[in-house]
Design a protein around this motif. Structure first.
Motif, mmCIF file in Angstrom:
data_model
loop_
_atom_site.group_PDB
_atom_site.id
_atom_site.type_symbol
_atom_site.label_atom_id
_atom_site.label_comp_id
_atom_site.label_asym_id
_atom_site.label_seq_id
_atom_site.Cartn_x
_atom_site.Cartn_y
_atom_site.Cartn_z
ATOM 1 N N VAL A 199 -47.172 -33.611 67.508
ATOM 2 C CA VAL A 199 -46.168 -33.903 68.527
ATOM 3 C C VAL A 199 -45.852 -32.639 69.311
ATOM 4 C CG1 VAL A 199 -45.096 -35.790 67.224
ATOM 5 C CG2 VAL A 199 -44.246 -33.463 66.939
ATOM 6 N N GLY A 200 -45.346 -32.831 70.533
ATOM 7 C CA GLY A 200 -44.877 -31.693 71.295
ATOM 8 C C GLY A 200 -45.133 -31.807 72.777
ATOM 9 N N THR A 201 -44.747 -30.731 73.465
ATOM 10 C CA THR A 201 -44.929 -30.639 74.905
ATOM 11 C C THR A 201 -46.073 -29.686 75.209
ATOM 12 O OG1 THR A 201 -43.240 -28.901 75.004
ATOM 13 C CG2 THR A 201 -42.518 -31.161 75.445
ATOM 14 N N LEU A 202 -46.717 -29.922 76.368
ATOM 15 C CA LEU A 202 -47.930 -29.177 76.711
ATOM 16 C C LEU A 202 -47.797 -28.389 78.006
ATOM 17 C CD1 LEU A 202 -50.432 -31.978 75.761
ATOM 18 C CD2 LEU A 202 -50.305 -29.726 74.695
ATOM 19 N N ASN A 203 -46.596 -27.920 78.325
ATOM 20 C CA ASN A 203 -46.450 -27.065 79.485
ATOM 21 C C ASN A 203 -47.227 -25.766 79.227
ATOM 22 O OD1 ASN A 203 -44.165 -27.176 77.563
ATOM 23 N ND2 ASN A 203 -43.692 -25.218 78.487
ATOM 24 N N GLN A 207 -47.549 -31.628 85.047
ATOM 25 C CA GLN A 207 -46.377 -30.753 85.087
ATOM 26 C C GLN A 207 -45.355 -31.039 83.992
ATOM 27 O OE1 GLN A 207 -44.705 -29.951 88.979
ATOM 28 N NE2 GLN A 207 -46.479 -30.955 89.888
ATOM 29 N N ALA A 208 -45.425 -32.223 83.380
ATOM 30 C CA ALA A 208 -44.500 -32.565 82.296
ATOM 31 C C ALA A 208 -45.255 -33.353 81.227
ATOM 32 C CB ALA A 208 -43.312 -33.354 82.837
ATOM 33 N N PRO A 209 -46.303 -32.738 80.656
ATOM 34 C CA PRO A 209 -47.131 -33.449 79.684
ATOM 35 C C PRO A 209 -46.604 -33.336 78.257
ATOM 36 C CG PRO A 209 -48.122 -31.345 80.192
ATOM 37 C CD PRO A 209 -46.874 -31.447 81.025
ATOM 38 N N PHE A 210 -46.888 -34.380 77.480
ATOM 39 C CA PHE A 210 -46.494 -34.387 76.070
ATOM 40 C C PHE A 210 -47.473 -35.264 75.303
ATOM 41 C CE2 PHE A 210 -44.259 -37.634 78.394
ATOM 42 C CZ PHE A 210 -44.362 -38.765 77.604
ATOM 43 N N ILE A 211 -47.491 -35.104 73.995
ATOM 44 C CA ILE A 211 -48.385 -35.886 73.148
ATOM 45 C C ILE A 211 -47.670 -37.157 72.718
ATOM 46 C CG2 ILE A 211 -49.617 -35.941 70.950
ATOM 47 C CD1 ILE A 211 -50.151 -32.966 71.353
ATOM 48 N N ILE A 212 -48.319 -38.284 72.931
ATOM 49 C CA ILE A 212 -47.795 -39.573 72.473
ATOM 50 C C ILE A 212 -48.302 -39.856 71.067
ATOM 51 C CG2 ILE A 212 -47.780 -42.066 72.862
ATOM 52 C CD1 ILE A 212 -47.959 -41.451 75.887
ATOM 53 N N LYS A 247 -54.876 -27.664 76.613
ATOM 54 C CA LYS A 247 -54.420 -26.817 77.716
ATOM 55 C C LYS A 247 -55.359 -26.955 78.917
ATOM 56 C CE LYS A 247 -51.882 -23.313 75.142
ATOM 57 N NZ LYS A 247 -51.801 -21.886 74.822
ATOM 58 N N ASP A 248 -56.669 -26.984 78.660
ATOM 59 C CA ASP A 248 -57.644 -27.166 79.740
ATOM 60 C C ASP A 248 -57.446 -28.513 80.434
ATOM 61 O OD1 ASP A 248 -58.755 -24.698 79.171
ATOM 62 O OD2 ASP A 248 -60.494 -25.525 78.101
ATOM 63 N N PHE A 249 -57.225 -29.565 79.656
ATOM 64 C CA PHE A 249 -57.016 -30.905 80.219
ATOM 65 C C PHE A 249 -55.772 -30.918 81.113
ATOM 66 C CE2 PHE A 249 -55.384 -35.210 80.269
ATOM 67 C CZ PHE A 249 -56.518 -35.959 80.530
ATOM 68 N N VAL A 250 -54.700 -30.310 80.645
ATOM 69 C CA VAL A 250 -53.456 -30.245 81.417
ATOM 70 C C VAL A 250 -53.694 -29.499 82.729
ATOM 71 C CG1 VAL A 250 -51.144 -29.205 81.452
ATOM 72 C CG2 VAL A 250 -51.895 -30.534 79.471
ATOM 73 N N ASP A 251 -54.395 -28.371 82.663
ATOM 74 C CA ASP A 251 -54.680 -27.589 83.869
ATOM 75 C C ASP A 251 -55.560 -28.373 84.842
ATOM 76 O OD1 ASP A 251 -53.207 -25.456 82.897
ATOM 77 O OD2 ASP A 251 -54.964 -24.312 82.249
ATOM 78 N N GLN A 252 -56.629 -28.971 84.340
ATOM 79 C CA GLN A 252 -57.568 -29.697 85.199
ATOM 80 C C GLN A 252 -56.912 -30.888 85.888
ATOM 81 O OE1 GLN A 252 -60.788 -30.630 82.556
ATOM 82 N NE2 GLN A 252 -61.433 -28.498 82.388
ATOM 83 N N THR A 270 -64.189 -34.162 62.555
ATOM 84 C CA THR A 270 -64.975 -35.309 63.003
ATOM 85 C C THR A 270 -64.559 -35.766 64.390
ATOM 86 O OG1 THR A 270 -63.460 -36.848 61.912
ATOM 87 C CG2 THR A 270 -65.429 -36.189 60.677
ATOM 88 N N THR A 271 -63.263 -35.894 64.610
ATOM 89 C CA THR A 271 -62.755 -36.359 65.897
ATOM 90 C C THR A 271 -61.286 -36.023 66.017
ATOM 91 O OG1 THR A 271 -62.680 -38.276 67.399
ATOM 92 C CG2 THR A 271 -62.029 -38.673 65.133
ATOM 93 N N ALA A 272 -60.798 -36.026 67.233
ATOM 94 C CA ALA A 272 -59.361 -36.015 67.514
ATOM 95 C C ALA A 272 -59.179 -36.960 68.694
ATOM 96 C CB ALA A 272 -58.855 -34.626 67.842
ATOM 97 N N GLU A 273 -58.513 -38.068 68.435
ATOM 98 C CA GLU A 273 -58.272 -39.085 69.457
ATOM 99 C C GLU A 273 -56.815 -38.958 69.882
ATOM 100 O OE1 GLU A 273 -59.167 -42.655 67.363
ATOM 101 O OE2 GLU A 273 -61.253 -42.085 67.032
ATOM 102 N N LEU A 274 -56.609 -38.680 71.169
ATOM 103 C CA LEU A 274 -55.264 -38.384 71.658
ATOM 104 C C LEU A 274 -54.884 -39.277 72.821
ATOM 105 C CD1 LEU A 274 -56.671 -35.115 71.367
ATOM 106 C CD2 LEU A 274 -54.225 -34.964 71.030
ATOM 107 N N VAL A 275 -53.601 -39.615 72.855
ATOM 108 C CA VAL A 275 -53.019 -40.230 74.030
ATOM 109 C C VAL A 275 -51.913 -39.277 74.477
ATOM 110 C CG1 VAL A 275 -51.811 -42.203 75.015
ATOM 111 C CG2 VAL A 275 -53.565 -42.560 73.252
ATOM 112 N N LEU A 276 -52.022 -38.822 75.723
ATOM 113 C CA LEU A 276 -51.038 -37.925 76.308
ATOM 114 C C LEU A 276 -50.217 -38.683 77.334
ATOM 115 C CD1 LEU A 276 -53.312 -34.832 77.046
ATOM 116 C CD2 LEU A 276 -52.099 -35.409 74.937
#
Length: 141
Positions: A72-76, A30-35, A21-26, A105-111
């Motif tokens: 998976v999901g949307t990050l509005n 406006q239309a973010p989702f997890i790849i 949520k912080d990443f989306v705000d920073q 240990t880690t969370a590696e994400l592509v948004l």
């Protein structure tokens, strides 16, 4: 809509949903989702499939070491994420993310962001939940 991609890595002890949520705000997405997401957590709070608008108490609190099998999901602003986790024996559990996803240990994400769109949520009287609304982004956005 064109696609813009972002990659980030979260470390031990970070709370995954709050960090997203912080990443989306920073980044004013406006239309973010997890790849994609791989990693592990030590805690999770999930709402199970049996929950309804009038019975939201179908909540599972997990504590232990779990691999993230899928996220998976949307990050509005009202993020809608589902996760599948696997324990040390390979047994999986999944549900709607309520929070408390503490990285082990880690969370590696592509948004991704659908650049020409804007996501929001509006209450749907049929489901009793705020549901996704997709709109074309205006030039003022």
């Amino acid at each position: 809509s064109s696609l813009q991609a972002f990659a980030l890595r979260l470390g031990p002890g970070q709370e995954l949903l709050g960090a997203l949520k912080d990443f989306v705000d920073q980044n004013r997405l406006q239309a973010p989702f997890i790849i994609t997401c791989v990693g592990s957590v030590t805690k999770a709070t999930l709402r199970l499939a049996n929950a309804t608008a009038t019975n939201t108490d179908e909540v599972l609190q997990l504590s232990g070491r779990y691999e993230i099998v899928s996220l998976v999901g949307t990050l509005n602003p009202e993020a809608h994420l589902h996760i599948c986790l696997s324990d040390a024996e390979g047994v999986t559990v999944g549900g709607h993310v309520l929070g408390g996803l503490e990285v082990f240990t880690t969370a590696e994400l592509v948004l991704g962001e659908a650049v020409g769109l804007a996501f929001s949520r509006e209450m749907d009287e049929r489901t009793g939940f705020p549901e996704l609304v997709v709109k074309q982004r205006t030039t003022e956005d």
